[in-house]
Design a protein around this motif. Structure first.
Motif, short mmCIF file in Angstrom:
data_model
loop_
_atom_site.label_atom_id
_atom_site.label_comp_id
_atom_site.label_asym_id
_atom_site.label_seq_id
_atom_site.Cartn_x
_atom_site.Cartn_y
_atom_site.Cartn_z
N ILE A 43 0.85 -1.19 0.00
CA ILE A 43 0.00 0.00 0.00
C ILE A 43 0.89 1.24 0.00
O ILE A 43 1.67 1.44 0.94
CB ILE A 43 -0.93 0.01 1.22
N LEU A 44 0.76 2.06 -1.02
CA LEU A 44 1.48 3.32 -1.08
C LEU A 44 0.65 4.40 -0.40
O LEU A 44 -0.54 4.54 -0.69
CB LEU A 44 1.75 3.71 -2.54
N VAL A 45 1.26 5.14 0.51
CA VAL A 45 0.55 6.20 1.24
C VAL A 45 1.20 7.55 0.93
O VAL A 45 2.36 7.77 1.23
CB VAL A 45 0.59 5.94 2.76
N GLY A 46 0.42 8.44 0.31
CA GLY A 46 0.92 9.77 0.00
C GLY A 46 1.90 9.80 -1.15
O GLY A 46 2.19 8.78 -1.78
N ASN A 47 2.43 11.00 -1.42
CA ASN A 47 3.36 11.14 -2.54
C ASN A 47 4.63 11.91 -2.18
O ASN A 47 5.53 12.00 -3.00
CB ASN A 47 2.66 11.85 -3.71
N ASN A 94 -3.67 5.98 10.37
CA ASN A 94 -4.68 5.56 11.33
C ASN A 94 -5.84 4.84 10.65
O ASN A 94 -6.44 3.92 11.22
CB ASN A 94 -5.21 6.77 12.10
N LYS A 95 -6.15 5.24 9.43
CA LYS A 95 -7.23 4.57 8.69
C LYS A 95 -6.83 3.16 8.24
O LYS A 95 -7.68 2.34 7.90
CB LYS A 95 -7.62 5.41 7.47
N LEU A 96 -5.52 2.89 8.23
CA LEU A 96 -5.02 1.57 7.83
C LEU A 96 -4.59 0.72 9.02
O LEU A 96 -4.16 -0.43 8.85
CB LEU A 96 -3.83 1.75 6.87
N ASN A 120 -0.92 -9.45 6.18
CA ASN A 120 0.29 -9.58 5.34
C ASN A 120 0.38 -8.37 4.40
O ASN A 120 -0.03 -8.43 3.24
CB ASN A 120 0.21 -10.89 4.54
N ILE A 121 0.88 -7.26 4.94
CA ILE A 121 0.93 -6.00 4.19
C ILE A 121 2.30 -5.35 4.30
O ILE A 121 3.10 -5.70 5.17
CB ILE A 121 -0.13 -4.99 4.69
N LYS A 122 2.53 -4.38 3.42
CA LYS A 122 3.64 -3.45 3.51
C LYS A 122 3.07 -2.04 3.30
O LYS A 122 2.31 -1.81 2.35
CB LYS A 122 4.71 -3.73 2.46
N ILE A 123 3.41 -1.13 4.19
CA ILE A 123 3.03 0.26 4.03
C ILE A 123 4.24 1.01 3.52
O ILE A 123 5.28 1.08 4.20
CB ILE A 123 2.56 0.87 5.38
N PHE A 144 6.41 -1.32 7.79
CA PHE A 144 6.44 0.05 7.28
C PHE A 144 7.78 0.32 6.62
O PHE A 144 8.84 0.01 7.17
CB PHE A 144 6.22 1.04 8.42
N ILE A 145 7.73 0.90 5.42
CA ILE A 145 8.94 1.26 4.69
C ILE A 145 8.88 2.74 4.35
O ILE A 145 7.96 3.20 3.65
CB ILE A 145 9.08 0.45 3.38
#
Length: 348
Positions: free
Chosen positions: A176-180, A193-195, A202-205, A233-234
């Motif tokens: 999941i890509l968050v923001g730019n 917080n929504k995620l 089994n995710i990667k942020i 988180f990355i």
């Protein structure tokens, strides 16, 4: 006298380099084009200026019939000088959005209100003004009192779409890509917080935090994301070249934006071209403009109630509508005739 159009860019290589190629290769008008950029170093095919004094020295030496296009205009010191310059009547600008939204904040200081007035005065001296979507055009008309603001989007340039879509497995998490960017306008913590309910899945942020923000804010976001997601988180804190950035966008499965304004159009267009799910706040001009054109866009507020299995089902669905609409509206081929026509009209 040779017709000339001068494009002026801020120091944003990921924007001005592909746009220079687009203008020269895809939509060259019947005029010579020059490209100026604010940067301390010389760059092939560009005239560089280091500060506003050098910019206005260049402007004052232009020919009386040269047409000038500012691609984004954020510096109030430039506005102040343009207000008193005879060059301004030969200037046009493309509003990026951020320079508009600063005037909509509540509880603005007296200085911010003076800057607002200054911006409105100089915008109304420009020959033509353009916004990137209809919502921003209406906002410019409202807050800058500019009667005619046309819509002219930038194209998605040079994005290569990988055809094979990666399947989720225990070894291949949902990415999941968050923001730019690292700008606080991304509202990273709200998005995280929504995620948060997915933290045990089994995710990667993945979060680009490599430009546009204060270090103290970046540190705060990283601390919060690590507390929620640990090693899932990355944070991307180093600048990526275009090839690596495009590879990242090809690699993620979906994108979540929590900005309250139009932002991150390169990422948004890439997601749409690839048919990947994208979540935007429903009160943004981007959401309204894209859904009005027929794109399938998801609401950021809804991701908080979506399960891992629902998101997995979402990314496994074939979405041909969004790529087809992208090819109609926002590719180089779709927008080159519109940009060429705009540039031709500058010389009447």
């Amino acid at each position: 006298m040779t017709k000339r159009i001068i494009h002026i860019f801020a120091d944003t290589p990921h924007h001005y380099k592909p746009m220079q190629q687009f203008f020269e290769q895809q939509c060259r008008p019947n005029a010579e084009q020059l490209f100026w950029v604010k940067t301390p170093e010389s760059i092939p095919n560009f005239v560089n200026y280091k500060n506003n004094a050098e910019l206005f020295d260049l402007l004052e030496r232009t020919n009386a019939k040269d047409q000038i296009v500012f691609h984004g205009s954020f510096d109030m010191h430039v506005w102040k000088k343009l207000l008193l310059s005879s060059v301004t009547k030969r200037c046009s600008c493309v509003l990026w959005g951020a320079e508009l939204y600063r005037h909509t904040k509540s509880n603005r200081t007296i200085k911010e209100r003076i800057v607002h007035v200054l911006h409105a005065l100089v915008i109304n001296r420009y020959k033509q003004v353009f916004a990137l979507n209809k919502g921003d055009a209406k906002l410019a008309q409202r807050v800058l009192f500019k009667r005619n603001v046309n819509v002219l989007p930038y194209p998605l340039i040079g994005m290569k779409v990988e055809q094979e879509r990666e399947q989720l497995t225990p070894a291949k998490p949902l990415k999941i890509l968050v923001g730019n960017s690292a700008s606080a306008s991304n509202n990273h913590i709200d998005a995280l917080n929504k995620l948060a309910h997915l933290a045990n899945e089994n995710i990667k942020i993945i979060m680009p935090l490599n430009y546009g923000g204060e270090q103290s804010y970046i540190d705060e976001v990283i601390k919060h994301a690590t507390a929620l997601f640990g090693d899932k988180f990355i944070a991307i804190t180093e600048m990526l070249n275009k090839q690596d950035y495009d590879k990242l966008l090809n690699d993620v499965h979906l994108t979540v934006f929590a900005q309250h304004r139009q932002q991150g159009l390169y990422v948004a267009y890439a997601m749409l071209l690839m048919g990947k799910p994208m979540f935007l706040l429903s009160n943004t001009s981007s959401f309204n403009y894209l859904t009005e054109l027929g794109f399938e866009i998801f609401k950021t507020d809804e991701v908080a109630s979506m399960s891992y299995s629902e998101l997995s089902d979402l990314i496994s669905k074939d979405n041909n509508r969004n790529p087809d609409l992208m090819n109609q509206h926002f590719t180089e081929q779709a927008l080159a005739p519109k940009w060429r026509n705009m540039l031709e009209q500058l010389h009447g």
